[in-house]
Design a protein around this motif. Sequence first.
Motif, PDB file in Angstrom:
ATOM      1  N   THR A   1      76.208  29.633 -39.542  1.00  0.00           N
ATOM      2  CA  THR A   1      75.621  30.977 -39.422  1.00  0.00           C
ATOM      3  C   THR A   1      75.076  31.216 -38.022  1.00  0.00           C
ATOM      4  N   ASN A   2      74.373  30.223 -37.472  1.00  0.00           N
ATOM      5  CA  ASN A   2      73.839  30.349 -36.112  1.00  0.00           C
ATOM      6  C   ASN A   2      74.960  30.462 -35.087  1.00  0.00           C
ATOM      7  N   LEU A   3      76.039  29.718 -35.296  1.00  0.00           N
ATOM      8  CA  LEU A   3      77.162  29.759 -34.354  1.00  0.00           C
ATOM      9  C   LEU A   3      77.852  31.117 -34.378  1.00  0.00           C
ATOM     10  N   VAL A   4      77.969  31.705 -35.556  1.00  0.00           N
ATOM     11  CA  VAL A   4      78.556  33.055 -35.647  1.00  0.00           C
ATOM     12  C   VAL A   4      77.724  34.038 -34.832  1.00  0.00           C
ATOM     13  N   HIS A   5      76.396  33.966 -35.001  1.00  0.00           N
ATOM     14  CA  HIS A   5      75.494  34.857 -34.251  1.00  0.00           C
ATOM     15  C   HIS A   5      75.621  34.616 -32.749  1.00  0.00           C
ATOM     16  N   LEU A   6      75.648  33.355 -32.329  1.00  0.00           N
ATOM     17  CA  LEU A   6      75.737  33.036 -30.906  1.00  0.00           C
ATOM     18  C   LEU A   6      77.076  33.490 -30.323  1.00  0.00           C
ATOM     19  N   GLN A   7      78.164  33.289 -31.071  1.00  0.00           N
ATOM     20  CA  GLN A   7      79.469  33.708 -30.569  1.00  0.00           C
ATOM     21  C   GLN A   7      79.525  35.225 -30.386  1.00  0.00           C
ATOM     22  N   ASN A   8      78.987  35.961 -31.346  1.00  0.00           N
ATOM     23  CA  ASN A   8      78.944  37.420 -31.225  1.00  0.00           C
ATOM     24  C   ASN A   8      78.116  37.847 -30.021  1.00  0.00           C
ATOM     25  N   LYS A   9      76.994  37.150 -29.793  1.00  0.00           N
ATOM     26  CA  LYS A   9      76.125  37.474 -28.664  1.00  0.00           C
ATOM     27  C   LYS A   9      76.831  37.195 -27.340  1.00  0.00           C
ATOM     28  N   VAL A  10      77.508  36.041 -27.246  1.00  0.00           N
ATOM     29  CA  VAL A  10      78.234  35.690 -26.018  1.00  0.00           C
ATOM     30  C   VAL A  10      79.321  36.716 -25.732  1.00  0.00           C
ATOM     31  N   GLN A  11      80.083  37.097 -26.742  1.00  0.00           N
ATOM     32  CA  GLN A  11      81.153  38.060 -26.544  1.00  0.00           C
ATOM     33  C   GLN A  11      80.609  39.438 -26.185  1.00  0.00           C
ATOM     34  N   HIS A  12      79.467  39.784 -26.763  1.00  0.00           N
ATOM     35  CA  HIS A  12      78.838  41.073 -26.441  1.00  0.00           C
ATOM     36  C   HIS A  12      78.427  41.105 -24.972  1.00  0.00           C
ATOM     37  N   VAL A  13      77.744  40.057 -24.523  1.00  0.00           N
ATOM     38  CA  VAL A  13      77.290  39.991 -23.124  1.00  0.00           C
ATOM     39  C   VAL A  13      78.487  39.985 -22.180  1.00  0.00           C
ATOM     40  N   THR A  14      79.519  39.231 -22.531  1.00  0.00           N
ATOM     41  CA  THR A  14      80.729  39.163 -21.691  1.00  0.00           C
ATOM     42  C   THR A  14      81.393  40.523 -21.574  1.00  0.00           C
ATOM     43  N   LEU A  15      81.471  41.240 -22.699  1.00  0.00           N
ATOM     44  CA  LEU A  15      82.121  42.556 -22.688  1.00  0.00           C
ATOM     45  C   LEU A  15      81.327  43.541 -21.841  1.00  0.00           C
ATOM     46  N   VAL A  16      80.013  43.532 -21.965  1.00  0.00           N
ATOM     47  CA  VAL A  16      79.181  44.432 -21.153  1.00  0.00           C
ATOM     48  C   VAL A  16      79.374  44.138 -19.670  1.00  0.00           C
ATOM     49  N   ALA A  17      79.373  42.846 -19.302  1.00  0.00           N
ATOM     50  CA  ALA A  17      79.548  42.470 -17.894  1.00  0.00           C
ATOM     51  C   ALA A  17      80.909  42.917 -17.371  1.00  0.00           C
ATOM     52  N   CYS A  18      81.960  42.741 -18.182  1.00  0.00           N
ATOM     53  CA  CYS A  18      83.306  43.159 -17.755  1.00  0.00           C
ATOM     54  C   CYS A  18      83.381  44.671 -17.555  1.00  0.00           C
ATOM     55  N   LEU A  19      82.789  45.430 -18.471  1.00  0.00           N
ATOM     56  CA  LEU A  19      82.828  46.884 -18.359  1.00  0.00           C
ATOM     57  C   LEU A  19      82.049  47.370 -17.133  1.00  0.00           C
ATOM     58  N   VAL A  20      80.919  46.740 -16.858  1.00  0.00           N
ATOM     59  CA  VAL A  20      80.152  47.113 -15.661  1.00  0.00           C
ATOM     60  C   VAL A  20      80.971  46.838 -14.409  1.00  0.00           C
ATOM     61  N   ASN A  21      81.648  45.699 -14.363  1.00  0.00           N
ATOM     62  CA  ASN A  21      82.482  45.365 -13.201  1.00  0.00           C
ATOM     63  C   ASN A  21      83.647  46.331 -13.042  1.00  0.00           C
ATOM     64  N   ILE A  22      84.243  46.758 -14.169  1.00  0.00           N
ATOM     65  CA  ILE A  22      85.353  47.715 -14.101  1.00  0.00           C
ATOM     66  C   ILE A  22      84.881  49.038 -13.517  1.00  0.00           C
ATOM     67  N   VAL A  23      83.711  49.510 -13.989  1.00  0.00           N
ATOM     68  CA  VAL A  23      83.159  50.763 -13.452  1.00  0.00           C
ATOM     69  C   VAL A  23      82.857  50.616 -11.961  1.00  0.00           C
ATOM     70  N   ALA A  24      82.335  49.451 -11.575  1.00  0.00           N
ATOM     71  CA  ALA A  24      82.038  49.212 -10.159  1.00  0.00           C
ATOM     72  C   ALA A  24      83.310  49.254  -9.320  1.00  0.00           C
ATOM     73  N   MET A  25      84.407  48.696  -9.854  1.00  0.00           N
ATOM     74  CA  MET A  25      85.691  48.729  -9.145  1.00  0.00           C
ATOM     75  C   MET A  25      86.209  50.151  -9.011  1.00  0.00           C
ATOM     76  N   LEU A  26      86.049  50.939 -10.079  1.00  0.00           N
ATOM     77  CA  LEU A  26      86.484  52.339 -10.018  1.00  0.00           C
ATOM     78  C   LEU A  26      85.694  53.095  -8.959  1.00  0.00           C
ATOM     79  N   CYS A  27      84.409  52.817  -8.878  1.00  0.00           N
ATOM     80  CA  CYS A  27      83.578  53.469  -7.858  1.00  0.00           C
ATOM     81  C   CYS A  27      84.020  53.064  -6.456  1.00  0.00           C
ATOM     82  N   THR A  28      84.377  51.787  -6.296  1.00  0.00           N
ATOM     83  CA  THR A  28      84.840  51.313  -4.989  1.00  0.00           C
ATOM     84  C   THR A  28      86.118  52.030  -4.580  1.00  0.00           C
ATOM     85  N   ASN A  29      87.025  52.238  -5.566  1.00  0.00           N
ATOM     86  CA  ASN A  29      88.272  52.947  -5.273  1.00  0.00           C
ATOM     87  C   ASN A  29      88.020  54.392  -4.843  1.00  0.00           C
TER      88      ASN A  29
END
Length: 217
Positions: A148-176
């Motif tokens: 149960t704890n691992l399920v929660h941690l995996q969801n949290k890791v994927q959530h943080v990773t997705l937010v970071a990727c989306l922020v970087n994509i927006v930053a790249m679009l702004c650079t363009n």
Amino acid sequence: NKVIELGAPVHVPTITTELQTLCDQLDAEFKPEFVITAFKVMMERLTGLQDEADSYRRNIARMHLKKDAVSIQQQHVAMALALGQMRFNKTRSWLECSIRTHFSNFPKSLSNGTQYTSVVREALLDLLQSQTAVNILTVPETLGLDATNLVHLQNKVQHVTLVACLVNIVAMLCTNKRLSLSKEERGRLKKDLDGVLRAESLGLATISSCGMDGSSS
């Protein structure tokens, strides 16, 4: 009255109001549906009392078991091994994959506890970052009690990773567009994306709208 007596103090005002409303309806012009409603309310409240009692017993049990949690888990594994219920096939495969991926010169380099700990640490990180969802059927046997704890941690890791990727994509679009995001704008975008991804109704249009707002700011 018994429901009020047994209920948690925080729920007493709500229960009292509900019961008073039911009593007023039953004392007025009699309608059969009022009896059904009364039974439903009482069953819901009794179920709530049972849930609260179960939660209290679990919390008390956790307090007593916490200091012995590791030894209890060790006993669980030892008994399962003795009864032939656990063969560690998934655990062995999990650790061997970590060794092949991160420690290709095994077994010569893995000669002490610190190095074996590194294998387990890398294996745990791989498990949390895996694209395969963790559950009681896929988790290594030695981590079964922590599924149960691992399920929660995996969801949290994927959530943080997705937010970071989306922020970087927006930053790249702004650079363009020859624009740049300030630290404050990145912070606001991160907060907005975090809220959007936690929402019950989530779609690509919602995420895109959030990203466009960030790039246009």
